[in-house]
Design a protein around this motif. Sequence first.
Motif, PDB file in Angstrom:
ATOM      1  N   SER A 110      30.428  43.746  44.860  1.00 38.28           N
ATOM      2  CA  SER A 110      30.363  45.015  44.128  1.00 38.28           C
ATOM      3  C   SER A 110      29.007  45.221  43.468  1.00 38.28           C
ATOM      4  CB  SER A 110      31.471  45.055  43.062  1.00 38.28           C
ATOM      5  OG  SER A 110      32.748  44.886  43.639  1.00 38.28           O
ATOM      6  N   LEU A 113      26.467  45.713  46.571  1.00 43.10           N
ATOM      7  CA  LEU A 113      26.913  46.629  47.626  1.00 43.10           C
ATOM      8  C   LEU A 113      26.750  46.008  49.008  1.00 43.10           C
ATOM      9  CD1 LEU A 113      25.410  49.987  46.285  1.00 43.10           C
ATOM     10  CD2 LEU A 113      27.683  49.029  45.886  1.00 43.10           C
ATOM     11  N   SER A 296      35.739  45.343  42.592  1.00 46.77           N
ATOM     12  CA  SER A 296      36.520  45.968  43.657  1.00 46.77           C
ATOM     13  C   SER A 296      35.585  46.441  44.755  1.00 46.77           C
ATOM     14  CB  SER A 296      37.342  47.143  43.126  1.00 46.77           C
ATOM     15  OG  SER A 296      38.026  47.784  44.168  1.00 46.77           O
ATOM     16  N   ASN A 297      36.023  46.273  45.997  1.00 45.30           N
ATOM     17  CA  ASN A 297      35.286  46.774  47.150  1.00 45.30           C
ATOM     18  C   ASN A 297      35.969  47.977  47.786  1.00 45.30           C
ATOM     19  OD1 ASN A 297      33.431  44.651  46.889  1.00 45.30           O
ATOM     20  ND2 ASN A 297      34.717  43.291  48.106  1.00 45.30           N
ATOM     21  N   THR A 298      36.981  48.518  47.127  1.00 43.97           N
ATOM     22  CA  THR A 298      37.766  49.619  47.668  1.00 43.97           C
ATOM     23  C   THR A 298      37.332  50.939  47.037  1.00 43.97           C
ATOM     24  OG1 THR A 298      39.646  48.108  47.903  1.00 43.97           O
ATOM     25  CG2 THR A 298      40.096  50.468  48.070  1.00 43.97           C
ATOM     26  N   ILE A 299      37.126  51.937  47.872  1.00 42.09           N
ATOM     27  CA  ILE A 299      36.764  53.277  47.408  1.00 42.09           C
ATOM     28  C   ILE A 299      38.030  54.117  47.349  1.00 42.09           C
ATOM     29  CG2 ILE A 299      35.346  55.306  47.801  1.00 42.09           C
ATOM     30  CD1 ILE A 299      33.765  52.831  47.112  1.00 42.09           C
ATOM     31  N   LYS A 306      35.306  60.255  44.373  1.00 39.84           N
ATOM     32  CA  LYS A 306      35.427  58.937  44.972  1.00 39.84           C
ATOM     33  C   LYS A 306      34.869  57.894  44.009  1.00 39.84           C
ATOM     34  CE  LYS A 306      35.304  60.387  49.794  1.00 39.84           C
ATOM     35  NZ  LYS A 306      34.638  60.224  51.118  1.00 39.84           N
ATOM     36  N   ARG A 308      34.978  53.514  42.815  1.00 41.49           N
ATOM     37  CA  ARG A 308      35.260  52.136  43.216  1.00 41.49           C
ATOM     38  C   ARG A 308      36.262  51.564  42.221  1.00 41.49           C
ATOM     39  NH1 ARG A 308      32.130  48.629  46.333  1.00 41.49           N
ATOM     40  NH2 ARG A 308      30.506  50.211  46.327  1.00 41.49           N
ATOM     41  N   ASN A 318      39.204  52.114  37.217  1.00 43.26           N
ATOM     42  CA  ASN A 318      37.873  52.492  37.679  1.00 43.26           C
ATOM     43  C   ASN A 318      36.893  51.406  37.253  1.00 43.26           C
ATOM     44  OD1 ASN A 318      35.533  53.686  38.498  1.00 43.26           O
ATOM     45  ND2 ASN A 318      35.739  55.525  37.241  1.00 43.26           N
ATOM     46  N   GLU A 320      33.719  51.263  37.442  1.00 40.59           N
ATOM     47  CA  GLU A 320      32.492  51.756  36.833  1.00 40.59           C
ATOM     48  C   GLU A 320      32.749  52.553  35.559  1.00 40.59           C
ATOM     49  OE1 GLU A 320      30.486  53.897  39.850  1.00 40.59           O
ATOM     50  OE2 GLU A 320      30.048  52.129  41.075  1.00 40.59           O
TER      51      GLU A 320
END
Length: 433
Positions: A110, A113, A296-299, A306, A308, A318, A320
Amino acid sequence: MKLQPPPPPLPLSQPPSLGGATGGVVASAISSLNGNNNNNSSATNGLEAGKCRPTLYPKPKTPSFDKDRDYIGFATLPEQVHRKSVKRGFEFTLMVVGESGLGKSTLINSLFLGDLYKNRQMPNVEERIEKTTKVEKKTMDIEERGVRLRLTVVDTPGFGDAVNCEDSWRVCTQYIDEQFRQYFTDESGLNRRNIQDNRVHCCLYFVPPWGHSLRQMDLDLIRRLHRKVNIVLVIGKADCLNKQEVRKLKERILQDLEDNHIQLYQFPECDSDEDEDFKQQDRELKASIPFAVVGSNTILEVAGKKVRGRQYPWGVVNVEDPEHSDFIKLRTFLISTHMQDLKDTTQDVHYENFRAQCISQISQHALRERGKLKRDSISSTNGFDAAISETDRLLLQKDEEIRRMQDMLTQMQEKLKQTHLMEMKKNDSVIDV
């Protein structure tokens, strides 16, 4: 009556000289403003053509060489250093330590990226019983806006997974010392132009969220590493705690560090000329230690945006969002604001301490060899005791004292080991009964 012709006009006095090329430039500028297309006209003609309306013409611009008469040119040094640094690229080594299941791999992916752990396989229960800590290095090249970064992530799989975790810290300390030793050897060699820096610049140590404070295993590792590397504590999977629990856990962790005299990475103080926004950001980063993060690596799509995050039955976390996690603060600290300071602290503090110890050991070894040679020469020749100076006698006495103290320390260590073994045997016997 015969008209007399008008008298000839009086010649105008020559205008004062403006000094070399400057006068020519000013005269040419005035002549061009008056519509004079003759390129060979003199400065006097230009002034004559514009003598009727001198106040209507704009003031001629001062040439650049008059402005920069006191300019030397060393103000471009930062630009030169910037171009050279961008061309060479940057290096950063990050060590990640913590037991399995705390989200270390997810957080690293994360932060940068990327996907550093595509083919990782988790060990089963039988493998974890006898599993030992090992070191895995993964390197990736990242480029952003023309700036290249060579990132090396040092992972320690197996840390804290075995039944007996007493020696889990040993692999980490050995690896850090090996990188310091390799850099010291390369720096002391003949070819010093292309030295590869593999020293660990930062260590992210993950603390489990389900404990009330630091464990003994955590304290053992941090106590042995805090003088060798910049340690940053991270509370993994902090989404299983509410705000009040996170605050209490952070307070207990900081209190344990203070009680055990352990010093983490110290933020540099802001300069007085920094703007207020940067100072406020620095205060928030300092107040967030240790960072309680969620990776998390899921969008996911939330309210048309959108993000992460992580999907739960009761809602979405969330990553972020500062209200949910300290992920943004950790990324800002680690990458945007303090990456260079982490490298400078490694070079100026931790590596210099290691280098001073190496030089001290080399000097002591040279003195011992010198004393040994002197003793051999004295023993081989008889009757030359009077020729030994007082300084040499003192050196020999100091060598003897050091040798005796080393023998005493060895004996004390043996006694401590025997006592420890006896206590372990007693404990084993009690358990057997």
